[in-house]
Design a protein around this motif. Structure first.
Motif, short mmCIF file in Angstrom:
data_model
loop_
_atom_site.label_atom_id
_atom_site.label_comp_id
_atom_site.label_asym_id
_atom_site.label_seq_id
_atom_site.Cartn_x
_atom_site.Cartn_y
_atom_site.Cartn_z
N LEU A 73 6.22 -31.27 0.81
CA LEU A 73 6.20 -32.18 -0.33
C LEU A 73 7.51 -32.05 -1.08
O LEU A 73 7.93 -30.94 -1.43
CB LEU A 73 5.04 -31.85 -1.26
N LEU A 74 8.16 -33.16 -1.33
CA LEU A 74 9.40 -33.16 -2.09
C LEU A 74 9.05 -33.37 -3.56
O LEU A 74 8.63 -34.44 -3.96
CB LEU A 74 10.33 -34.27 -1.60
N ASP A 75 9.17 -32.31 -4.35
CA ASP A 75 8.90 -32.39 -5.78
C ASP A 75 10.23 -32.42 -6.51
O ASP A 75 10.90 -31.42 -6.67
CB ASP A 75 8.08 -31.18 -6.23
N PRO B 125 17.38 -28.90 0.87
CA PRO B 125 17.52 -30.02 1.81
C PRO B 125 17.17 -29.63 3.25
O PRO B 125 16.65 -30.44 4.00
CB PRO B 125 19.00 -30.40 1.67
N ALA B 126 17.42 -28.38 3.61
CA ALA B 126 17.08 -27.93 4.97
C ALA B 126 15.58 -28.01 5.23
O ALA B 126 15.15 -28.30 6.35
CB ALA B 126 17.58 -26.50 5.18
N ARG C 274 6.28 -33.34 8.78
CA ARG C 274 5.63 -34.32 7.89
C ARG C 274 6.21 -34.13 6.50
O ARG C 274 6.21 -33.02 5.98
CB ARG C 274 4.12 -34.10 7.85
N LEU C 275 6.65 -35.21 5.89
CA LEU C 275 7.26 -35.14 4.56
C LEU C 275 6.63 -36.18 3.66
O LEU C 275 6.50 -37.34 4.04
CB LEU C 275 8.77 -35.39 4.66
N TYR D 31 19.80 -32.85 -3.35
CA TYR D 31 19.19 -33.38 -2.14
C TYR D 31 19.98 -34.52 -1.53
O TYR D 31 19.58 -35.07 -0.52
CB TYR D 31 17.76 -33.83 -2.41
N PHE D 32 21.08 -34.92 -2.13
CA PHE D 32 21.94 -35.97 -1.59
C PHE D 32 23.19 -35.32 -1.03
O PHE D 32 23.68 -34.33 -1.57
CB PHE D 32 22.35 -36.96 -2.69
N GLU D 33 23.71 -35.89 0.03
CA GLU D 33 24.96 -35.40 0.57
C GLU D 33 26.09 -35.74 -0.42
O GLU D 33 26.00 -36.74 -1.12
CB GLU D 33 25.26 -36.05 1.92
N PRO D 34 27.15 -34.92 -0.42
CA PRO D 34 28.26 -35.20 -1.33
C PRO D 34 28.96 -36.51 -1.03
O PRO D 34 28.90 -37.04 0.01
CB PRO D 34 29.20 -34.03 -1.12
#
Length: 83
Positions: free
Chosen positions: A23-25, A51-52, A59-60, A80-83
């Motif tokens: 789960l992405l909180d 991010p890994a 499952r996300l 969580y975003f790439e530069p």
């Protein structure tokens, strides 16, 4: 013509693969209700810590994206975003 009502069985089960859901909180939405719902289906819920974790997840769940602009800002703030 009569049809049978749809089954009330959950469509997803913990029997396949690891039975874990990541789960992405990111600070938006009611994640506890999502955790409770997923757990009631028999899955183990793990909160993404990096991010890994997202890349490794089978499952996300990405909850609460009703306001995508603020969601993206929070994801960037948390790395969580790439530069």
């Amino acid at each position: 013509m009569e049809t049978e009502p749809p089954s009330k069985k959950p469509r997803a089960t913990a029997e396949s693969s690891t039975g874990e859901v990541v789960l992405l909180d990111y600070g938006a939405g009611n994640v506890q209700s999502v955790i409770n719902a997923v757990a009631s289906l028999g899955f183990t819920v793990r909160i993404a810590q990096s991010p890994a974790d997202i890349l490794a997840a089978d499952r996300l769940i990405f909850p609460g994206v009703g306001s995508f602009g603020s969601c993206v800002a929070m994801l960037k703030e948390k790395g969580y975003f790439e530069p």
